[in-house]
Write a protein that holds these residues in place. Sequence first.
Motif, PDB file in Angstrom:
ATOM      1  N   THR A 183       9.239   1.559  17.589  1.00  0.00           N
ATOM      2  CA  THR A 183       8.341   2.673  16.800  1.00  0.00           C
ATOM      3  C   THR A 183       7.020   1.993  15.947  1.00  0.00           C
ATOM      4  N   ALA A 184       6.102   2.181  15.891  1.00  0.00           N
ATOM      5  CA  ALA A 184       4.515   1.398  15.011  1.00  0.00           C
ATOM      6  C   ALA A 184       4.584   3.051  13.934  1.00  0.00           C
ATOM      7  N   PHE A 185       4.086   2.037  12.346  1.00  0.00           N
ATOM      8  CA  PHE A 185       4.392   3.540  11.562  1.00  0.00           C
ATOM      9  C   PHE A 185       3.040   2.720  10.995  1.00  0.00           C
ATOM     10  N   HIS A 186       1.916   4.092  10.365  1.00  0.00           N
ATOM     11  CA  HIS A 186       0.878   4.260  10.326  1.00  0.00           C
ATOM     12  C   HIS A 186       0.767   2.398   9.165  1.00  0.00           C
ATOM     13  N   ALA A 187      -0.416   1.792   8.927  1.00  0.00           N
ATOM     14  CA  ALA A 187      -0.360   1.503   8.092  1.00  0.00           C
ATOM     15  C   ALA A 187      -1.920   0.934   7.038  1.00  0.00           C
ATOM     16  N   GLY A 188      -2.497   2.303   7.111  1.00  0.00           N
ATOM     17  CA  GLY A 188      -3.728   2.317   6.234  1.00  0.00           C
ATOM     18  C   GLY A 188      -4.852   2.517   7.887  1.00  0.00           C
ATOM     19  N   GLU A 189      -6.148   2.906   6.830  1.00  0.00           N
ATOM     20  CA  GLU A 189      -7.196   2.626   8.388  1.00  0.00           C
ATOM     21  C   GLU A 189      -7.410   0.737   8.505  1.00  0.00           C
ATOM     22  N   ASP A 190      -8.678   0.940   9.807  1.00  0.00           N
ATOM     23  CA  ASP A 190      -8.823  -0.474   9.968  1.00  0.00           C
ATOM     24  C   ASP A 190      -7.309  -1.497   9.821  1.00  0.00           C
ATOM     25  N   LYS A 191      -6.751  -0.834   9.701  1.00  0.00           N
ATOM     26  CA  LYS A 191      -5.045  -2.062   9.647  1.00  0.00           C
ATOM     27  C   LYS A 191      -4.441  -2.034  11.084  1.00  0.00           C
ATOM     28  N   THR A 192      -3.638  -2.855  11.574  1.00  0.00           N
ATOM     29  CA  THR A 192      -2.424  -3.003  12.306  1.00  0.00           C
ATOM     30  C   THR A 192      -0.923  -1.937  12.089  1.00  0.00           C
ATOM     31  N   PRO A 193      -0.879  -0.663  13.030  1.00  0.00           N
ATOM     32  CA  PRO A 193       0.038  -1.120  12.768  1.00  0.00           C
ATOM     33  C   PRO A 193       1.192  -1.117  12.983  1.00  0.00           C
ATOM     34  N   PHE A 194       2.379  -1.035  11.514  1.00  0.00           N
ATOM     35  CA  PHE A 194       3.590  -2.142  11.928  1.00  0.00           C
ATOM     36  C   PHE A 194       4.715  -1.444  11.665  1.00  0.00           C
ATOM     37  N   VAL A 195       5.917  -2.480  12.209  1.00  0.00           N
ATOM     38  CA  VAL A 195       7.150  -1.927  12.038  1.00  0.00           C
ATOM     39  C   VAL A 195       7.842  -2.363  11.841  1.00  0.00           C
ATOM     40  N   VAL A 196       9.160  -1.736  11.499  1.00  0.00           N
ATOM     41  CA  VAL A 196       9.726  -1.752  10.301  1.00  0.00           C
ATOM     42  C   VAL A 196      11.212  -2.758  10.989  1.00  0.00           C
ATOM     43  N   GLU A 197      12.036  -3.997  10.591  1.00  0.00           N
ATOM     44  CA  GLU A 197      13.717  -4.429  11.092  1.00  0.00           C
ATOM     45  C   GLU A 197      14.268  -3.737   9.997  1.00  0.00           C
ATOM     46  N   PHE A 198      15.632  -3.897  10.001  1.00  0.00           N
ATOM     47  CA  PHE A 198      17.099  -3.936  10.117  1.00  0.00           C
ATOM     48  C   PHE A 198      18.092  -5.363   9.949  1.00  0.00           C
ATOM     49  N   ASP A 199      17.869  -5.405   8.654  1.00  0.00           N
ATOM     50  CA  ASP A 199      19.336  -6.073   8.382  1.00  0.00           C
ATOM     51  C   ASP A 199      20.501  -4.924   8.538  1.00  0.00           C
ATOM     52  N   GLY A 256       0.794  -1.042  -0.262  1.00  0.00           N
ATOM     53  CA  GLY A 256       0.081  -0.530  -0.153  1.00  0.00           C
ATOM     54  C   GLY A 256       0.879   1.177  -0.051  1.00  0.00           C
ATOM     55  N   GLY A 257       2.000   1.184  -0.271  1.00  0.00           N
ATOM     56  CA  GLY A 257       3.014   2.353  -0.207  1.00  0.00           C
ATOM     57  C   GLY A 257       3.409   2.946   0.918  1.00  0.00           C
ATOM     58  N   TRP A 258       2.673   2.111   2.282  1.00  0.00           N
ATOM     59  CA  TRP A 258       2.671   2.811   3.330  1.00  0.00           C
ATOM     60  C   TRP A 258       4.607   3.286   4.363  1.00  0.00           C
ATOM     61  N   VAL A 259       5.706   1.947   3.908  1.00  0.00           N
ATOM     62  CA  VAL A 259       7.197   2.338   3.713  1.00  0.00           C
ATOM     63  C   VAL A 259       7.598   3.308   3.069  1.00  0.00           C
ATOM     64  N   ASP A 260       7.218   3.243   2.148  1.00  0.00           N
ATOM     65  CA  ASP A 260       8.115   4.290   1.638  1.00  0.00           C
ATOM     66  C   ASP A 260       7.377   5.679   1.616  1.00  0.00           C
ATOM     67  N   ARG A 261       6.115   6.232   2.661  1.00  0.00           N
ATOM     68  CA  ARG A 261       5.848   7.052   3.671  1.00  0.00           C
ATOM     69  C   ARG A 261       6.612   6.950   4.889  1.00  0.00           C
ATOM     70  N   ALA A 262       6.474   5.877   5.355  1.00  0.00           N
ATOM     71  CA  ALA A 262       7.564   5.853   7.279  1.00  0.00           C
ATOM     72  C   ALA A 262       8.907   6.250   7.175  1.00  0.00           C
ATOM     73  N   MET A 263       9.542   5.797   4.801  1.00  0.00           N
ATOM     74  CA  MET A 263      11.064   6.562   5.178  1.00  0.00           C
ATOM     75  C   MET A 263      11.391   8.010   5.726  1.00  0.00           C
ATOM     76  N   PRO A 264      10.723   8.933   5.334  1.00  0.00           N
ATOM     77  CA  PRO A 264      11.316   9.644   5.890  1.00  0.00           C
ATOM     78  C   PRO A 264      11.372  10.055   6.900  1.00  0.00           C
ATOM     79  N   GLN A 265       9.952   9.590   8.382  1.00  0.00           N
ATOM     80  CA  GLN A 265      10.858   9.652   9.330  1.00  0.00           C
ATOM     81  C   GLN A 265      11.413   8.859  10.333  1.00  0.00           C
ATOM     82  N   ILE A 266      12.026   7.495   9.037  1.00  0.00           N
ATOM     83  CA  ILE A 266      12.781   6.938   9.358  1.00  0.00           C
ATOM     84  C   ILE A 266      14.113   7.558   9.256  1.00  0.00           C
ATOM     85  N   GLY A 267      14.362   7.973   8.583  1.00  0.00           N
ATOM     86  CA  GLY A 267      15.892   8.910   7.880  1.00  0.00           C
ATOM     87  C   GLY A 267      15.509   9.906   9.011  1.00  0.00           C
ATOM     88  N   ALA A 268      14.781  10.592   9.584  1.00  0.00           N
ATOM     89  CA  ALA A 268      14.876  12.288  10.482  1.00  0.00           C
ATOM     90  C   ALA A 268      15.182  11.506  11.781  1.00  0.00           C
TER      91      ALA A 268
END
Length: 431
Positions: free
Chosen positions: A387-403, A329-341
């Motif tokens: 940190t939990a990031f928004h994943a859309g209406e009625d969706k459970t927020p997601f978290v980002v893991e890194f390698d 849904g493009g939610w990871v792309d939307r979270a990238m600026p916040q993650i970079g900050a």
Amino acid sequence: MQPRARVLLLAAEDDLAGPLADGLDPLGWGTVTARTVETGERAVADLEIEAVIVDARVGDPQTVGRLKGAAGARRLPVLALGGPAPAADLLMAPPVQPAQAALRRGQLGRAAVTGEELELRRQTFEERGQQLAIDTARGPSRVLAVGEPDPRFLALSNVLEQRQVELTAALTPYTAFDYLHEREFDAVLLWGGEKRAEALSIASGIKRNTRLYHLPVVLYVRSDAEMNLSEVFNRGVADIASPDAPVEETADRVLALSDAFRRHNQVREALEKARHSGLMDPTTGLFTRELFAAHLARLSHASSVRARPLSVCVLRVADRGAVAEARKGGWVDRAMPQIGAMISRLVRAEDTAARLSPETFALALPATRLGQARLVSERIAAVIGCTAFHAGEDKTPFVVEFDIGEAERMPTESPVSLLERAALNARTPTA
């Protein structure tokens, strides 16, 4: 394996250097002792010495300058004990506790690395037509004096005011913290008196505040006061002064700490301004891939010239957990600026953080060993992983893991190879 010598003690006698060496070695600051200025110069030139502690009774007014010159392009902090030493970064009056010396050495060493990074970053930015200026304006030093109006404390306050210090007095801890939150200070002077526990609680409170963490704190207390000095310094006190000492000497020590703090802040502020440059990635404020490559090349060269370590970390968004679904849904792309900050705020001012691709970040850490780099990357991954990031209406927020992967530069290694090794070492962080 014998611990690496990190601190040079220049002293003709062991009355000052001996106890320091015995105390610094167990704290991880391996020491080597030189008896003459000439042997000290050779040690600085041949070993990866990070700081020098000089007995001011050794040598002459050129001693500190000679030691700094022996370090070449590497900035070498020098602490002087027992008397004035021209060009020393800090004066300390004996007896000096090992915990105190380790604290001050660590702070001055980090300031030296930050200053080196500013020089390199200026060059990188100037090649692209941008100036990175440092604000060298100097108003009066600002000191907060906390404690009851004891005549001895007032005498020191008067001398500081005669030195054109902007002095603010606070009678209680509550008033002190009100001032600390409302105003900017360059040092804090605490009167121990009969309320040493209260003074130490103020020092601890200052060190627990991330904005005030580096603010130097001086405890003014009778020399016969019974204290666990190691505990005092571990609780955040930078120096201890006694009314038994000449008040002019104590004022010199307070001002030396204040000046060192101000210089470091000026450099940090200049580096912070770089993050808002038009050369940066517009969505995160991080270095772009091209800018990072140019700066990493400069850092690699400086690592060789200055005989300092250099480590690189790579953090790549892992395709685990809810990330795959959120990506649709493009939610990871939307979270990238916040993650970079977030990454930008989680690194030191002297570290270079970059966005290499939409979901890959890199850090260049000057004067940092591999083990320390691992701690940095794991800490950043852990903070963002909470940190939990928004994943859309009625969706459970997601978290980002890194390698995550790290590599420390080997002698003569190219910056490209260093970055590739860090990426190849990428792994799932341990829980």
